[in-house]
Design a protein around this motif. Structure first.
Motif, PDB file in Angstrom:
ATOM      1  N   LEU A  43      -1.601   4.569   1.705  1.00 53.64           N
ATOM      2  CA  LEU A  43      -2.875   3.891   1.950  1.00 53.64           C
ATOM      3  C   LEU A  43      -2.385   2.406   2.167  1.00 53.64           C
ATOM      4  CD1 LEU A  43      -5.740   3.985   3.072  1.00 53.64           C
ATOM      5  CD2 LEU A  43      -6.418   3.521   0.694  1.00 53.64           C
ATOM      6  N   LEU A  44      -2.194   1.643   3.266  1.00 54.08           N
ATOM      7  CA  LEU A  44      -1.667   0.300   3.442  1.00 54.08           C
ATOM      8  C   LEU A  44      -2.755  -0.615   3.419  1.00 54.08           C
ATOM      9  CD1 LEU A  44       0.443   1.277   6.607  1.00 54.08           C
ATOM     10  CD2 LEU A  44       1.120   1.212   3.988  1.00 54.08           C
ATOM     11  N   PRO A  45      -1.995  -1.985   3.048  1.00 55.64           N
ATOM     12  CA  PRO A  45      -3.255  -3.057   2.895  1.00 55.64           C
ATOM     13  C   PRO A  45      -4.252  -3.116   4.330  1.00 55.64           C
ATOM     14  CG  PRO A  45      -1.103  -3.850   2.405  1.00 55.64           C
ATOM     15  CD  PRO A  45      -0.748  -2.323   3.013  1.00 55.64           C
ATOM     16  N   GLY A  46      -5.411  -3.452   4.240  1.00 57.40           N
ATOM     17  CA  GLY A  46      -6.362  -3.457   5.284  1.00 57.40           C
ATOM     18  C   GLY A  46      -6.777  -2.001   5.210  1.00 57.40           C
ATOM     19  N   ARG A  47      -6.587  -0.969   4.485  1.00 52.43           N
ATOM     20  CA  ARG A  47      -7.258   0.485   4.604  1.00 52.43           C
ATOM     21  C   ARG A  47      -6.713   1.096   5.448  1.00 52.43           C
ATOM     22  NH1 ARG A  47     -11.511   1.688   1.285  1.00 52.43           N
ATOM     23  NH2 ARG A  47     -12.166  -0.033  -0.289  1.00 52.43           N
ATOM     24  N   ARG A  48      -5.591   0.949   6.144  1.00 45.96           N
ATOM     25  CA  ARG A  48      -4.852   1.806   7.138  1.00 45.96           C
ATOM     26  C   ARG A  48      -3.820   2.980   6.433  1.00 45.96           C
ATOM     27  NH1 ARG A  48      -0.585  -1.796   9.968  1.00 45.96           N
ATOM     28  NH2 ARG A  48      -0.341  -2.509   7.958  1.00 45.96           N
ATOM     29  N   PHE A  49      -4.115   4.246   7.062  1.00 49.37           N
ATOM     30  CA  PHE A  49      -3.470   5.303   6.300  1.00 49.37           C
ATOM     31  C   PHE A  49      -2.093   5.300   7.327  1.00 49.37           C
ATOM     32  CE2 PHE A  49      -2.305   9.702   5.680  1.00 49.37           C
ATOM     33  CZ  PHE A  49      -2.236   9.384   4.263  1.00 49.37           C
ATOM     34  N   ALA A  50      -0.970   5.753   6.653  1.00 52.38           N
ATOM     35  CA  ALA A  50       0.130   5.799   7.468  1.00 52.38           C
ATOM     36  C   ALA A  50       0.863   7.418   6.707  1.00 52.38           C
ATOM     37  CB  ALA A  50       1.308   4.910   7.257  1.00 52.38           C
ATOM     38  N   ARG A  51       1.156   8.255   7.503  1.00 49.92           N
ATOM     39  CA  ARG A  51       1.838   9.440   7.206  1.00 49.92           C
ATOM     40  C   ARG A  51       3.121   9.307   7.138  1.00 49.92           C
ATOM     41  NH1 ARG A  51      -2.591  12.068   8.639  1.00 49.92           N
ATOM     42  NH2 ARG A  51      -3.576  12.827  10.488  1.00 49.92           N
ATOM     43  N   CYS A  52       3.707  10.249   6.549  1.00 48.05           N
ATOM     44  CA  CYS A  52       5.310  10.434   6.056  1.00 48.05           C
ATOM     45  C   CYS A  52       5.805  10.205   7.480  1.00 48.05           C
ATOM     46  CB  CYS A  52       5.569  11.524   5.162  1.00 48.05           C
ATOM     47  SG  CYS A  52       7.466  11.569   5.100  1.00 48.05           S
ATOM     48  N   GLY A  53       6.861   9.429   7.538  1.00 49.55           N
ATOM     49  CA  GLY A  53       7.765   9.183   8.847  1.00 49.55           C
ATOM     50  C   GLY A  53       7.123   8.155   9.628  1.00 49.55           C
ATOM     51  N   ASP A  54       5.856   7.649   9.487  1.00 46.52           N
ATOM     52  CA  ASP A  54       5.362   6.639  10.488  1.00 46.52           C
ATOM     53  C   ASP A  54       6.039   5.242  10.204  1.00 46.52           C
ATOM     54  OD1 ASP A  54       3.659   8.461  11.325  1.00 46.52           O
ATOM     55  OD2 ASP A  54       1.792   7.527  10.442  1.00 46.52           O
ATOM     56  N   GLN A  55       6.120   4.703  11.350  1.00 44.77           N
ATOM     57  CA  GLN A  55       7.028   3.193  11.336  1.00 44.77           C
ATOM     58  C   GLN A  55       5.718   2.344  11.464  1.00 44.77           C
ATOM     59  OE1 GLN A  55       9.856   3.062  14.110  1.00 44.77           O
ATOM     60  NE2 GLN A  55      11.262   4.600  13.184  1.00 44.77           N
ATOM     61  N   VAL A  56       5.711   1.255  10.582  1.00 47.62           N
ATOM     62  CA  VAL A  56       4.432   0.352  10.503  1.00 47.62           C
ATOM     63  C   VAL A  56       5.004  -0.741  10.169  1.00 47.62           C
ATOM     64  CG1 VAL A  56       2.904   2.237   9.955  1.00 47.62           C
ATOM     65  CG2 VAL A  56       3.775   1.110   8.149  1.00 47.62           C
ATOM     66  N   LEU A  57       4.157  -1.838  10.354  1.00 36.20           N
ATOM     67  CA  LEU A  57       4.526  -3.332  10.009  1.00 36.20           C
ATOM     68  C   LEU A  57       3.505  -3.362   8.731  1.00 36.20           C
ATOM     69  CD1 LEU A  57       4.098  -5.569  13.302  1.00 36.20           C
ATOM     70  CD2 LEU A  57       6.111  -5.497  11.539  1.00 36.20           C
ATOM     71  N   ILE A  58       3.948  -4.203   7.938  1.00 34.75           N
ATOM     72  CA  ILE A  58       3.235  -4.577   6.548  1.00 34.75           C
ATOM     73  C   ILE A  58       3.898  -5.994   6.126  1.00 34.75           C
ATOM     74  CG2 ILE A  58       2.940  -2.150   5.796  1.00 34.75           C
ATOM     75  CD1 ILE A  58       5.211  -2.652   3.687  1.00 34.75           C
TER      76      ILE A  58
END
Length: 81
Positions: A43-58
């Motif tokens: 669970l990322l900042p801003g209540r975003r959920f990222a699954r294993c392997g997802d590429q995200v900006l944090i």
């Protein structure tokens, strides 16, 4: 080409601080491109959920250096030592 580095996202929850392993892929002026390595996702900042392997900006301030033993339970599925 740079070698990706393994770090962790430190998130404060009602149960305390949780560390989720990530692989740093790239850098922008204020954020980092990361790949989530936690098998259950994060669970990322801003209540975003990222699954294993997802590429995200944090945000850069959310990433820290930790010892593998601090998040071994998330990576291996074993109990905390």
């Amino acid at each position: 080409m740079t070698i990706p580095t393994i770090k962790a996202i430190a998130l404060d929850t009602w149960a305390g601080r949780r560390y989720h392993p990530v692989e740093v892929l790239g850098v922008t002026p204020k954020k980092l491109w990361v790949r989530i390595l936690a098998p259950d996702g994060a669970l990322l900042p801003g209540r975003r959920f990222a699954r294993c392997g997802d590429q995200v900006l944090i945000p850069k301030h959310a990433v820290c250096e930790v010892k593998p033993a601090q998040y071994a339970g998330h990576v291996d599925g074993e109990e905390w030592e």
